[in-house]
Design a protein around this motif. Structure first.
Motif, short mmCIF file in Angstrom:
data_model
loop_
_atom_site.label_atom_id
_atom_site.label_comp_id
_atom_site.label_asym_id
_atom_site.label_seq_id
_atom_site.Cartn_x
_atom_site.Cartn_y
_atom_site.Cartn_z
N LEU A 32 0.81 -1.21 0.00
CA LEU A 32 0.00 0.00 0.00
C LEU A 32 0.85 1.27 0.00
O LEU A 32 0.38 2.32 -0.46
CB LEU A 32 -0.94 0.00 1.20
N GLY A 33 2.05 1.20 0.55
CA GLY A 33 2.92 2.38 0.57
C GLY A 33 2.42 3.49 1.45
O GLY A 33 2.63 4.67 1.14
N LEU A 34 1.76 3.15 2.56
CA LEU A 34 1.22 4.15 3.48
C LEU A 34 1.94 4.07 4.82
O LEU A 34 2.54 3.05 5.16
CB LEU A 34 -0.28 3.92 3.70
N GLY A 35 1.86 5.16 5.58
CA GLY A 35 2.41 5.16 6.92
C GLY A 35 1.60 4.24 7.84
O GLY A 35 0.38 4.20 7.77
N LEU A 36 2.31 3.53 8.69
CA LEU A 36 1.67 2.56 9.57
C LEU A 36 1.34 3.23 10.89
O LEU A 36 2.22 3.62 11.65
CB LEU A 36 2.60 1.37 9.79
N LEU A 37 0.03 3.37 11.17
CA LEU A 37 -0.41 4.01 12.40
C LEU A 37 -0.51 3.02 13.56
O LEU A 37 -0.28 3.39 14.71
CB LEU A 37 -1.75 4.70 12.18
N GLY A 38 -0.87 1.78 13.27
CA GLY A 38 -1.00 0.81 14.35
C GLY A 38 -1.22 -0.59 13.80
O GLY A 38 -1.63 -0.77 12.64
N VAL A 39 -0.94 -1.57 14.65
CA VAL A 39 -1.16 -2.99 14.34
C VAL A 39 -2.01 -3.57 15.46
O VAL A 39 -1.62 -3.53 16.63
CB VAL A 39 0.18 -3.75 14.21
N ILE A 40 -3.17 -4.09 15.12
CA ILE A 40 -4.11 -4.62 16.10
C ILE A 40 -4.13 -6.14 16.00
O ILE A 40 -4.45 -6.68 14.93
CB ILE A 40 -5.53 -4.06 15.88
N PRO A 41 -3.77 -6.85 17.05
CA PRO A 41 -3.76 -8.32 16.98
C PRO A 41 -5.17 -8.88 17.05
O PRO A 41 -6.11 -8.24 17.52
CB PRO A 41 -2.94 -8.71 18.22
N GLU A 42 -5.30 -10.09 16.58
CA GLU A 42 -6.57 -10.82 16.70
C GLU A 42 -6.84 -11.09 18.17
O GLU A 42 -5.98 -11.59 18.90
CB GLU A 42 -6.49 -12.13 15.92
N ASP A 43 -8.04 -10.74 18.64
CA ASP A 43 -8.36 -10.86 20.06
C ASP A 43 -9.82 -11.27 20.19
O ASP A 43 -10.72 -10.63 19.62
CB ASP A 43 -8.13 -9.52 20.77
N ALA A 44 -10.05 -12.36 20.93
CA ALA A 44 -11.42 -12.83 21.14
C ALA A 44 -12.23 -11.88 22.00
O ALA A 44 -13.47 -11.93 21.99
CB ALA A 44 -11.41 -14.23 21.78
N GLU A 45 -11.57 -11.01 22.74
CA GLU A 45 -12.27 -10.07 23.60
C GLU A 45 -13.03 -9.02 22.80
O GLU A 45 -13.92 -8.35 23.34
CB GLU A 45 -11.26 -9.39 24.53
N VAL A 46 -12.72 -8.89 21.52
CA VAL A 46 -13.41 -7.91 20.68
C VAL A 46 -14.90 -8.26 20.58
O VAL A 46 -15.78 -7.39 20.69
CB VAL A 46 -12.77 -7.85 19.28
N ILE A 47 -15.21 -9.53 20.40
CA ILE A 47 -16.61 -9.96 20.28
C ILE A 47 -17.34 -9.74 21.60
O ILE A 47 -18.49 -9.28 21.63
CB ILE A 47 -16.67 -11.43 19.84
N ARG A 48 -16.68 -10.05 22.71
CA ARG A 48 -17.33 -9.86 24.01
C ARG A 48 -17.61 -8.39 24.27
O ARG A 48 -18.69 -8.02 24.75
CB ARG A 48 -16.44 -10.43 25.11
N SER A 49 -16.64 -7.54 23.99
CA SER A 49 -16.84 -6.10 24.23
C SER A 49 -17.90 -5.51 23.31
O SER A 49 -18.65 -4.62 23.70
CB SER A 49 -15.51 -5.36 24.04
N THR A 50 -18.00 -6.03 22.07
CA THR A 50 -19.02 -5.55 21.15
C THR A 50 -20.41 -5.90 21.65
O THR A 50 -21.33 -5.08 21.62
CB THR A 50 -18.79 -6.14 19.75
N ASN A 51 -20.59 -7.12 22.12
CA ASN A 51 -21.90 -7.54 22.60
C ASN A 51 -22.30 -6.82 23.88
O ASN A 51 -23.50 -6.64 24.15
CB ASN A 51 -21.90 -9.05 22.84
N ARG A 52 -21.34 -6.40 24.66
CA ARG A 52 -21.64 -5.70 25.91
C ARG A 52 -21.78 -4.19 25.72
O ARG A 52 -22.22 -3.49 26.64
CB ARG A 52 -20.54 -5.96 26.95
#
Length: 361
Positions: free
Chosen positions: A290-310
């Motif tokens: 992509l040739g873009l600046g890297l702002l962040g890297v987010i790992p795969e996390d199962a807590e994302v689904i829990r936080s979304t539902n809550r």
């Protein structure tokens, strides 16, 4: 293998103090086998805490004769503030979070970045520009408080401050929805209407917000054109797969044609085990494509689904999760208009041992 190089010394020493642009980490008497994931460059976004773990004394100490009660000695793993990030640019900074492809984490990124910036004591307004399929209020837990929307403001049915939903957890964060899901959007609503809303936010009596984050809908149709019209910065959310990268490259060209030059990307849902097995593209490959600046890297996390539902964003979890810490670091870089660099780390080949190694096995 490609990892993100943290600006911190080796974590294998028993005692060290790491100073970086983003914070100070003081880890004393840490076990030598303690390691941290490569996604987090420093830990400095939580108030001071002391983690207490039992410490065993060596049997050959000089206190052999006297038996004393074991005291709980604190192992100081202190995560503390050392400074507030320096705000770069002129307020308000209007940032659109987009990707082109759906399901890559635009709304999750907008919700967590918004509250991370609010926790850093910045005034933030998040706009859900996805008219028909809005979900930002669900992720923030504010779905029951949406009484007025931006369409009501344009039609003169309410004031702008009535349509802004204040978060009870952080009073410096507000949410603005374009319309209600069951209502049809007026044909007259478009890019000029959203630009007018952003200009109205600038002239509020309460003061101009520091950040205006716009959650862009998927695709590159009229909703996309409307969402990017008032923005002067863009965050491109992508995942390490070819379909997402193809759409991200197309969206990058459209953003540049619209005059948005400050474009940075967030690589979401990264799995190091698949990168090691060469089943997933590395962060370095994504950055080179992509040739873009890297702002962040987010790992795969199962807590994302829990936080979304809550309806409870990741960055508010205690204890923090890997993805939550990565969002905090990303917000810090966004404030200072900083970026990170993915590097290639060459691994040494594994040494084979045992009886069969003598025969070359």
């Amino acid at each position: 293998m490609c990892t993100v190089s943290p600006s911190s010394p080796s974590l294998l020493s028993p005692s060290f103090c790491c100073c970086s642009r983003m914070g100070i980490v003081s880890l004393n008497h840490l076990p030598t086998r303690t390691t941290f994931p490569p996604f987090v460059s420093s830990f400095a976004l939580y108030p001071p805490k002391t983690l207490v773990t039992p410490v065993t004394h060596h049997p050959d100490s000089h206190h052999k004769c006297k038996r004393k009660k074991k005291k709980k000695l604190s192992v100081n793993a202190v995560l503390q503030w050392n400074r507030r990030p320096q705000y770069a640019g002129e307020p308000p900074r209007v940032v659109v979070v987009t990707s082109g492809k759906g399901g890559v984490g635009k709304t999750t990124t907008t919700a967590n970045l918004s509250l991370s910036l609010a926790r850093l004591q910045f005034n933030v307004v998040a706009i859900d520009a996805d008219v028909g399929l809005r979900n930002l209020d669900l992720l923030l837990g504010l779905e029951n408080r949406v009484n007025y929307t931006a369409v009501d403001v344009l039609q003169g049915e309410c004031r702008l401050d009535q349509a802004l939903i204040s978060d009870k957890r952080w009073s410096n964060f507000h949410l603005l929805c374009i319309s209600k899901p069951r209502f049809k959007i007026p044909i007259t609503f478009g890019a000029k209407a959203l630009v007018w809303l952003v200009d109205a936010l600038k002239s509020r009596p309460e003061g101009c917000p520091d950040f205006v984050l716009i959650d862009c809908p998927a695709g590159i149709d009229a909703g996309f054109i409307t969402a990017i019209s008032p923005a002067n910065e863009a965050i491109l959310v992508t995942t390490p797969d070819i379909t997402s990268l193809r759409d991200a490259d197309r969206v990058t060209g459209l953003l540049e044609c619209d005059g948005i030059k400050d474009i940075k990307m967030i690589v979401n849902r990264v799995r190091t085990d698949m990168i090691k097995g060469e089943d997933m593209m590395s962060v370095l490959d994504v950055q080179e494509m992509l040739g873009l600046g890297l702002l962040g890297v987010i790992p795969e996390d199962a807590e994302v689904i829990r936080s979304t539902n809550r309806g409870y964003p990741l960055v508010l979890n205690n204890p923090p999760t890997l993805a939550g810490l990565a969002f905090e670091q990303t917000a810090w870089r966004l404030v200072e208009q900083d970026s990170m660099q993915a590097v290639m780390v060459e691994e040494e080949p594994k040494k084979r041992g045992g009886f069969f190694s003598f025969f070359g096995g």
